[in-house]
Every structure is written in C-alpha cells, then in structure tokens.
Design a protein around this motif. Structure first.
Motif, PDB file in Angstrom:
ATOM      1  N   GLN A  62      10.846   3.835 -11.987  1.00 31.00           N
ATOM      2  CA  GLN A  62       9.597   3.204 -12.560  1.00 31.00           C
ATOM      3  C   GLN A  62       8.387   3.041 -11.516  1.00 31.00           C
ATOM      4  N   SER A  63       7.225   3.359 -11.992  1.00 32.38           N
ATOM      5  CA  SER A  63       6.041   3.727 -11.020  1.00 32.38           C
ATOM      6  C   SER A  63       5.588   2.427 -10.235  1.00 32.38           C
ATOM      7  N   LEU A  64       5.143   2.522  -9.160  1.00 29.40           N
ATOM      8  CA  LEU A  64       4.394   1.601  -8.302  1.00 29.40           C
ATOM      9  C   LEU A  64       3.409   0.824  -9.063  1.00 29.40           C
ATOM     10  N   HIS A  65       2.735   1.760  -9.794  1.00 29.68           N
ATOM     11  CA  HIS A  65       1.463   1.399 -10.375  1.00 29.68           C
ATOM     12  C   HIS A  65       1.747   0.504 -11.325  1.00 29.68           C
ATOM     13  N   GLN A  66       2.908   0.450 -12.023  1.00 29.27           N
ATOM     14  CA  GLN A  66       3.180  -0.692 -13.166  1.00 29.27           C
ATOM     15  C   GLN A  66       3.910  -1.762 -12.825  1.00 29.27           C
ATOM     16  N   SER A  67       4.172  -2.067 -11.317  1.00 29.31           N
ATOM     17  CA  SER A  67       4.834  -3.055 -10.786  1.00 29.31           C
ATOM     18  C   SER A  67       3.877  -4.303 -10.658  1.00 29.31           C
ATOM     19  N   TYR A  68       4.441  -5.610 -11.050  1.00 28.45           N
ATOM     20  CA  TYR A  68       3.777  -6.746 -11.346  1.00 28.45           C
ATOM     21  C   TYR A  68       2.674  -7.128 -10.402  1.00 28.45           C
ATOM     22  N   ASP A  69       2.982  -7.091  -9.026  1.00 28.13           N
ATOM     23  CA  ASP A  69       2.082  -7.431  -7.836  1.00 28.13           C
ATOM     24  C   ASP A  69       0.910  -6.371  -7.928  1.00 28.13           C
ATOM     25  N   TRP A  70       1.024  -5.025  -8.068  1.00 29.38           N
ATOM     26  CA  TRP A  70      -0.170  -4.281  -8.345  1.00 29.38           C
ATOM     27  C   TRP A  70      -0.923  -4.614  -9.549  1.00 29.38           C
ATOM     28  N   CYS A  71      -0.464  -4.676 -10.473  1.00 24.51           N
ATOM     29  CA  CYS A  71      -1.111  -5.114 -11.702  1.00 24.51           C
ATOM     30  C   CYS A  71      -2.008  -6.202 -11.393  1.00 24.51           C
ATOM     31  N   ALA A  72      -1.300  -7.410 -10.911  1.00 28.17           N
ATOM     32  CA  ALA A  72      -2.019  -8.690 -10.622  1.00 28.17           C
ATOM     33  C   ALA A  72      -3.133  -8.305  -9.892  1.00 28.17           C
ATOM     34  N   ALA A  73      -3.016  -7.791  -8.900  1.00 29.93           N
ATOM     35  CA  ALA A  73      -4.185  -7.523  -7.543  1.00 29.93           C
ATOM     36  C   ALA A  73      -5.362  -6.952  -8.715  1.00 29.93           C
ATOM     37  N   TRP A  74      -5.124  -6.011  -9.648  1.00 28.83           N
ATOM     38  CA  TRP A  74      -5.986  -5.395 -10.375  1.00 28.83           C
ATOM     39  C   TRP A  74      -6.700  -6.532 -11.176  1.00 28.83           C
ATOM     40  N   VAL A  75      -6.052  -7.056 -11.932  1.00 28.12           N
ATOM     41  CA  VAL A  75      -6.346  -8.087 -12.981  1.00 28.12           C
ATOM     42  C   VAL A  75      -7.093  -9.098 -12.305  1.00 28.12           C
ATOM     43  N   SER A  76      -6.836  -9.506 -11.286  1.00 28.74           N
ATOM     44  CA  SER A  76      -7.446 -10.572 -10.453  1.00 28.74           C
ATOM     45  C   SER A  76      -8.777 -10.243 -10.220  1.00 28.74           C
ATOM     46  N   ALA A  77      -9.025  -9.015  -9.599  1.00 30.25           N
ATOM     47  CA  ALA A  77     -10.419  -8.366  -9.329  1.00 30.25           C
ATOM     48  C   ALA A  77     -11.151  -8.026 -10.512  1.00 30.25           C
ATOM     49  N   PHE A  78     -10.583  -7.379 -11.628  1.00 30.51           N
ATOM     50  CA  PHE A  78     -11.447  -7.102 -12.616  1.00 30.51           C
ATOM     51  C   PHE A  78     -11.482  -8.005 -13.849  1.00 30.51           C
ATOM     52  N   GLN A  79     -10.797  -8.832 -14.075  1.00 27.72           N
ATOM     53  CA  GLN A  79     -10.609  -9.849 -15.069  1.00 27.72           C
ATOM     54  C   GLN A  79     -10.962  -9.077 -16.812  1.00 27.72           C
ATOM     55  N   ARG A  80     -10.395  -7.947 -16.835  1.00 23.48           N
ATOM     56  CA  ARG A  80     -10.567  -7.485 -18.167  1.00 23.48           C
ATOM     57  C   ARG A  80      -9.479  -8.105 -19.139  1.00 23.48           C
ATOM     58  N   ARG A 273       3.606  -7.342   0.215  1.00 23.49           N
ATOM     59  CA  ARG A 273       4.670  -6.407   0.756  1.00 23.49           C
ATOM     60  C   ARG A 273       6.014  -7.199   0.485  1.00 23.49           C
ATOM     61  N   ASP A 274       7.073  -6.622   0.467  1.00 22.99           N
ATOM     62  CA  ASP A 274       8.407  -7.083   0.438  1.00 22.99           C
ATOM     63  C   ASP A 274       9.368  -6.054   1.096  1.00 22.99           C
ATOM     64  N   ASP A 275       9.779  -6.514   2.403  1.00 24.23           N
ATOM     65  CA  ASP A 275      10.542  -5.509   3.022  1.00 24.23           C
ATOM     66  C   ASP A 275      11.828  -5.404   2.572  1.00 24.23           C
ATOM     67  N   GLY A 276      12.409  -6.410   1.870  1.00 25.35           N
ATOM     68  CA  GLY A 276      13.956  -6.247   1.464  1.00 25.35           C
ATOM     69  C   GLY A 276      13.787  -5.297   0.146  1.00 25.35           C
ATOM     70  N   ARG A 277      12.829  -4.849  -0.477  1.00 30.25           N
ATOM     71  CA  ARG A 277      12.618  -4.183  -1.513  1.00 30.25           C
ATOM     72  C   ARG A 277      11.929  -2.783  -0.863  1.00 30.25           C
ATOM     73  N   GLN A 278      11.714  -2.622   0.242  1.00 36.35           N
ATOM     74  CA  GLN A 278      11.114  -1.446   0.858  1.00 36.35           C
ATOM     75  C   GLN A 278       9.713  -1.096  -0.011  1.00 36.35           C
ATOM     76  N   TYR A 279       8.797  -2.296  -0.124  1.00 38.51           N
ATOM     77  CA  TYR A 279       7.939  -2.216  -1.063  1.00 38.51           C
ATOM     78  C   TYR A 279       6.507  -2.762  -0.324  1.00 38.51           C
ATOM     79  N   PHE A 280       5.391  -2.086  -0.280  1.00 41.84           N
ATOM     80  CA  PHE A 280       4.274  -2.495   0.183  1.00 41.84           C
ATOM     81  C   PHE A 280       3.107  -1.805  -0.622  1.00 41.84           C
ATOM     82  N   GLY A 281       1.934  -2.546  -0.859  1.00 42.37           N
ATOM     83  CA  GLY A 281       0.802  -2.162  -1.932  1.00 42.37           C
ATOM     84  C   GLY A 281       0.100  -1.215  -1.114  1.00 42.37           C
ATOM     85  N   LEU A 282      -0.265  -1.570   0.108  1.00 47.55           N
ATOM     86  CA  LEU A 282      -1.417  -0.493   0.856  1.00 47.55           C
ATOM     87  C   LEU A 282      -1.068  -0.679   2.381  1.00 47.55           C
ATOM     88  N   GLN A 283      -0.989   0.301   3.077  1.00 48.44           N
ATOM     89  CA  GLN A 283      -0.686   0.395   4.483  1.00 48.44           C
ATOM     90  C   GLN A 283      -1.603   1.555   5.045  1.00 48.44           C
TER      91      GLN A 283
END
Length: 413
Positions: A62-80, A273-283
C-alpha cells in the motif's frame, strides 16, 4: 524501455502452485459474489477510521501516500472537505479510499488526499480485496462509488495508479480510466551496491563518479550529510524551497512549492517517523561544500520511506556552484549507495520523464487515472480530463514538440 518485474521469488513446487491458484480463484469468486454485499460509507473526518486505516497500511504494497500520517499532515495544512470512502463486508473493512473534495470553477472533484504531491497511489485494501485484482464486478463497483459520492462531488478522479504494483494488480482495474501522461521510474536494489549498479552501465557510471569526486575535491571538498536533528532537517527544507524557487523563476514557471500550505505540509512530514516500521515522511539529504564555498549547499533532496520502498520526493541544486560536477546526480550516488544494507528493495525516482531518472532506473511504470463521473457536470469534466491528459501524453512522447511547448510556456510565464 523494457519494463521489468520488481520482485523475483523462488518458484514454488507444482503442487504448491496449483494450491495457490485454487486459493486465488476462490478468493476472486468470493469477492465477485460479495460485491453486492459491500457497504460503502463516506466519512468527513479521518479520526473515526484511524484504527482500521493503520491496520490496512501495514501491507507493504500500500502506498506511503495513502498512509494515515501522510494524509493527516496534508489535511492539517489544507483543511479541505473530506469524503473518505470506506468499504465494509461481513463486518470487516475491505478498503479505504482517502479522498478530499477539491473545488474548481464550481466543480467538486473527489481526489486522493495530497494528490498534487503524490508519486504513486494505490488506495488501501484488505489483503483479500487487494488480491482479487480484476475479478471485481467493475460496473457494480462504479455504481456504488457514484451513489456514495452523489451530492458531494461531480467527478471521482483518482490519479497516478499503477495497474500492477510489485506483482499485485489493483482492485480498481475495470473502472473508467485514462493513462496518465507521466510514468514513474524505479531502481530495484540488490544486496550489494555493486550488484545494483550492474543493472545500469556500471563501468561508465563508476568512471563518471570518479571524475565528479576529483572535481569536487579540486573545488575544496565536500561532505554528504543526513542530519539527525529535526531543527537542521527543517532548515534544509527551507533551503530547498529557496533553491527550487530560483530554478522555477529562471525557467519562467510557477513555483509549486511557494504556497504556505504546501510548505507547512512538507515541514509536517519531517517529524513523522516510526523506526520500528521503517517509516518516515520526509528526510533531507544534502551535498555541502568545503573550501572557499564552506557550508554552501550544492545539491539537496528529500526522500520518504515505507517498509522497503524509498521514494525520492524532490531535489534541487545551486546552479551557481560547481556546475561541472553534476552535483545532483552525485548526491543520488551517495544516497543510493548509503541505503544499501538498510533493508531497501526499491528506490523510486517518482513521476516525470527526466534524463537522470532514465540513467538510474531500469524499471518504468505506467500510471493511470480513474475518471468516474458522478453528476452530469462530471461527465463533461471527465471528458475534458481525458482529452487534456491524452494531449499531454502525445506531446511528451515527442521530444521536439515537448521542448517547443515548454519554451512557449516559459515566455507566457
């Protein structure tokens, strides 16, 4: 360019293969029969779906771009406004399509959250639903999606979806689609960097790297850095904005990173970021000079990770510094070589046909857009999207014509 498969697995025994085929067919039949029983709900907030959402996104495909945290960051910024689609079957979540409503000229378009800055989209599906592939009753599915979005949107436009991703066919196959004008480019990883290089013109690439290294040393030296400190990561992102803005201005193009919402979104990804899941949004990765240009950034890039998949989100160079060293490409060498032995299977250069991507990436992946009208206005908007997309694809397939249109665009500003 010949498309390659991304995963190579040991072939199962004949009996095992027959068993897997039987299981697959049973799943497909079960899903086809179950389409009539799938209930689609629409949510205008993310929080009620968080547990189910995070459970689905654990699937590596499943794509990173549909992950919960990625989408939450966008929703927080754009409020659409949101119209998140959740499919339920037998009390279990079958899928989540994270959708927001984008208003344009009085038209409501339901798009993936953060679609404008996504390099690959898959949606989120349970394993059974995901593995059903093309067996779903597409006409029934389309009708259910239209009904769910009625009164909320005129058009469902789900962009940049590979029909097959790492051996799995998308369950969205069969919905009305048009091929996107942009392809994505990937570099599969092998255990050792030298093995990975063998997919490319390794001899010439090593020679070029040696030349670049000598030129950088002659200019005073360099250092490749991936700062750990959050403050430094945020500072580097601001440097990227400055460099990219200068680049867009020199080309006479609009700066897609200039608005405060996009900048807030990207800054929000840095602390995700979540090191346990080998996940980070932007580095942020950076090539910094020494000598008379001490501390100045020659090249910079931002990458994301979900599981074994790395996506390069963007990059920029300071065109006034060491131009004869190709600092951007040199930075990719440093980044890619450094990621070996870190359980990475795929380095994704993302969307857009550029020479440096083709030089690094032996795999080219076509993407498609789901174009599903919901209202009569949506029928017209969908037809327009198809025409524009096919027109862009036609132009991009002809380098001379594409160069001419880019020059016209730059003049117009």
């Amino acid at each position: 360019m010949q498309t390659q498969k991304l995963d190579v697995h040991e072939q199962p025994s004949q009996d095992g293969a027959l068993a897997q085929t039987a299981i697959s067919r049973l799943r497909q039949l079960s899903m086809k029969l179950a389409m009539a029983e799938i209930d689609i709900s629409v949510f205008d907030a993310m929080q009620p779906l968080e547990d189910d959402w995070r459970a689905l996104e654990r699937d590596n495909l499943q794509s990173l771009h549909q992950s919960y945290d990625w989408c939450a960051a966008w929703v927080s910024a754009f409020q659409r406004p949101l119209a998140i689609l959740k499919g339920t079957h037998a009390g279990q979540t079958a899928f989540i399509l994270p959708v927001e409503i984008v208003k344009s000229r009085g038209l409501g378009v339901a798009k993936f959250i953060a679609a404008d800055h996504s390099n690959i989209n898959t949606g989120l599906f349970s394993r059974n639903f995901a593995e059903s592939g093309g067996s779903i009753d597409a006409e029934k599915f389309a009708g259910q999606l239209r009904h769910a979005l009625k009164g909320r949107a005129d058009l469902l436009l789900l962009q940049n979806i590979p029909l097959e991703w790492r051996g799995r066919q998308t369950p969205l196959t069969g919905l009305p689609m048009v091929q996107n004008q942009n392809h994505a480019y990937q570099l599969p990883f092998f255990p050792a960097f030298e093995e990975t290089l063998k997919q490319l013109n390794a001899k010439n690439r090593r020679k070029k790297f040696r030349v670049q290294s000598k030129r950088l040393e002659a200019a005073g030296g360099f250092e490749y850095l991936v700062p750990e400190a959050s403050e430094e990561q945020h500072r580097l992102l601001d440097i990227f904005f400055r460099l990219k803005s200068a680049r867009f201005a020199s080309l006479g193009l609009p700066d897609v990173f200039a608005d405060k919402e996009t900048q807030a979104f990207l800054h929000g990804l840095i602390d995700m970021r979540d090191d346990g899941r080998q996940y980070f949004g932007l580095q942020m990765h950076v090539l910094r000079l020494k000598g008379e240009n001490e501390g100045r950034v020659a090249a910079i890039s931002g990458i994301s990770r979900k599981g074994d998949h790395i996506i390069c989100q963007f990059g920029a160079i300071d065109e006034e510094l060491v131009p004869d060293t190709s600092p951007g490409e040199f930075l990719y060498w440093q980044t890619i070589s450094g990621l070996h032995s870190k359980e990475v299977a795929l380095f994704d250069f993302g969307l857009g046909d550029q020479t440096y991507k083709r030089s690094w990436a032996p795999v080219e992946t076509a993407h498609y857009d789901v174009v599903l009208p919901v209202s009569p206005f949506g029928v017209l908007a969908g037809a327009a999207h198809r025409i524009v997309t096919r027109g862009k694809a036609h132009i991009k397939a002809r380098p001379k014509l594409y160069k001419f249109t880019q020059s016209i665009r730059a003049r117009i500003g």
